[in-house]
Scaffold this motif. Sequence first.
Motif, PDB file in Angstrom:
ATOM      1  N   UNK A 285       1.494   4.182   1.552  1.00 32.54           N
ATOM      2  CA  UNK A 285       2.214   4.884   2.389  1.00 32.54           C
ATOM      3  C   UNK A 285       3.194   3.961   2.973  1.00 32.54           C
ATOM      4  N   UNK A 286       3.478   2.592   2.687  1.00 28.35           N
ATOM      5  CA  UNK A 286       4.371   1.850   3.380  1.00 28.35           C
ATOM      6  C   UNK A 286       5.654   1.789   2.451  1.00 28.35           C
TER       7      UNK A 286
ATOM      8  N   UNK B 218       0.896  -1.065  -0.086  1.00 24.07           N
ATOM      9  CA  UNK B 218       0.155   0.080  -0.122  1.00 24.07           C
ATOM     10  C   UNK B 218       0.920   1.169   0.036  1.00 24.07           C
TER      11      UNK B 218
ATOM     12  N   UNK C 265       0.261  10.733  -1.000  1.00 22.91           N
ATOM     13  CA  UNK C 265      -0.619   9.606  -0.961  1.00 22.91           C
ATOM     14  C   UNK C 265      -1.907  10.473  -0.762  1.00 22.91           C
TER      15      UNK C 265
ATOM     16  N   UNK D  16       2.936  10.607   3.047  1.00 25.29           N
ATOM     17  CA  UNK D  16       1.559  10.933   3.209  1.00 25.29           C
ATOM     18  C   UNK D  16       0.906  11.875   2.586  1.00 25.29           C
TER      19      UNK D  16
END
Lengths: 250, 587
Positions: free
Chosen positions: B42-43, B40, B141, B138
């Motif tokens: 934000x990882x 995903x 995203x 972040x």
Amino acid sequence: MATHDEIEIEVLRYHPETDSEPSYRTYRVPFAHETSVLQGLQYIKDRLDGSLTFRWSCRMAICGSCGMMINGVPNLTCSAFLREYHPGKLRIEPLAHLPIERDLAVDQTDFLEKLASIQPYIIPAESKAVDEGPFTQTPAQRERFYQYSECINCLLCYAACPQYGLDSGFLGPAALALLHRYNSDSRDVGKADRMPIVNAQEGVWACTLVGYCSEVCPKGVDPASAVNRNKVISTLDYFFRFMAPRGASE
Amino acid sequence: MQIVQTDVVIVGGGGAGLRAAIAVAEADPDLNVSLISKVVPMRSHTVAAEGGSAGVVQTEDSLDSHFYDTVAGGDWLCEQPVVDYFVANCTREMVQLEHWGCPWSRKDDGDINVRNFGGMSTARTWFAADKSGFHILHTLFQTSLKYASVHRFDEFFCLDLIVVDGRCQGIVAIEVATGEFFRFEARAVIFATGGAGRVYPCNTNAGISTGDGMGIAFRHGVALRDMEFVQYHPTALPGSGLLMTEGCRGEGGYLVNKDGYRYLQDYGLGPVDPSPRPKAMELGPRDKVSQAFWHEDRQGRTLETPLGTAVHLDLRHLGRAKLLERLPMICEMAETFLGIDPAEAPIPVRPAVHYTMGGIWTDGDTATNLPGLFAAGECSSVGIHGANRLGSNSLAEIVVFGKVAGEQAARAARAAPAIDARATTHEAEASMQSALALLGQDGDQRLADLRDTMQTAMENGVGIYRSAEGMQTACQTLEKVRNDYSRVRLDDKSRAFNTEWLTVIELGFTLDVARAMAYSALQRTESRGAHQRLDGYEKRDDEHFLKHSLAYAVADAPPRIDYEGVVITKLPPAERVYGGMARQEGH
């Protein structure tokens, strides 16, 4: 790794292609003082059983991938250490309240949809060209939202939240904290757009004030305080809607 | 196999991929974007960047100064026109991130604050405490969620490019949750797949930084440029390699050996000042600071720790208040992983592999030499880092060139010919069959053993200092691992969420990247930047090696290493000078 001891790790196993329900399997793992729970799982995967499935990435508690239940408590496995559980043993399970994809990996889809639903981006008063330079924001203004911007989306708070466990329609701690982060940003005027989400049945009012979300948060975001500030805001919003046209509560 | 028809595929959901996705959406909202990421977004590893991102902002600073620092920092192996474009666009992109909500740290008057960083003439590093990459990622995203034309495929693993008639026409991916194969037909593809720190055993990188995009492109005949230049970050935790940001030194931290002595003064970085002097002492460039550790270690002036020798990163004199304001994550990490309070005790650190200066060859507009394929961010070599990257130039790079890649791919997608569906099907089937063969094969080699052997060979042979003998040994070991790879045996033969299978595929990519690094290093008979030799080639040799290396894949043989000239427009090669004699351009 300067190994000095062994610990038992009991792990929930579930394979969607072959298992009708989860089961547990126990492994013995050598560890040293600095061995994290994540490293324990990696040892199992590397040396004992390559089929054990879990997510991980950064190893430093910032990517949010490796949240699991350790002895029933939501935690990041990269920053919990096997020594803390020795001479007892560990039981590792996927995060509570979320559907299991396989073994320790949960389905994150519901959270990602909720995150997208709260309009998590700056809605500016008027468009400002990049050439005009940055907005001014004092340290005090930044301080008002900064804590809520530190959420790493690890979902520990969803595993901790009894309300989410009862009703996954509840927007939940992290999404509400992020909503509050944007509403509290001096550069943003999107509060009126977001208030219907806050006011809705599945918004802040669904929270029953347990506060366990803030207790398990590995980053000190304190989603419970974000939720409760929004209860006040939601109440005011409710009154202002009778007294003035929409938008006056900004 | 499922089929997704799209206009632009972006592989990688880190800073470069997300910035590219937004750029495509803004350039042409009618173009359908498929953002493919094995995690995903934000990882992604952007999340772990700490110190900050460069962008000239102080009135006494200048673009020329940022240009000079970058080119000298890269030991002149930088594409100067590309560096020109880069420094001219960094600040613009930092402001763009600010408008999108990035919580940059501020001065009391509400203006942007900047900090000092290694090799930079003055403070020009924008920072959000010590979580700059986290906040950039972040912000990107969350902002990307505004754009309806961006369709995410989270936890889709890119297996291969589809190349038909010499043109990239899509990719093949595996949906992680199900193990299903997907063919994405696209008129342009952007690789933003990040670096390859996992080539080495002790690194600051996330587990996902396995060089996938580099490995895939390499197999399709795309050149990997300057792969011998691997950055060791001087301050990582022993054992784990977890990063202690250069921002620690930007804020005034000291590096001391076991005698409490600020040893960098012995390596051309003095004089010793109590507070940070740009380009001196602890604010030297990463290559030189890591090399100084190596010498201290050889001379027995490092500390013994249970996980290896170390020096001390001493932050105590900065005081608790400043540490909590500027370096809160460092405090948290020191507490969590070492049980140390940096306000009370120094932090043991040693160099660990951090960054891949080289990568997929691109021109200044992020186009690779495979039509239809673009690359941006750490996986690429657009030419700005040369032989040694300066800290805070890589976060700037991902947004500056992520944007360029998005705009260029949008243009290319509109101009591209129609997809040849029959031929792409055929290519995709072949990729699928080879991945399935790995799953089914019966062998005697364990994945973790192959990975460990590769990593140890690279650390031993292609480390901070190198010799022909050591590099040859590394090359031989890598060829053996490559052989053994065909006999790897998986415990897990199932399809759904089979991370063992995906890790084996990754290891194949990482191994190709390792070979490109090792052979490129062996053939560069000089010392420059992060490539330092001990076997008679201790000096920089501009006459023969003011050149980029280009590694090309050769079937069943080691990579072929070729060279290309460096474009030098305004700053001719000169000696790199740091410490008291350093040029502080712009002052």
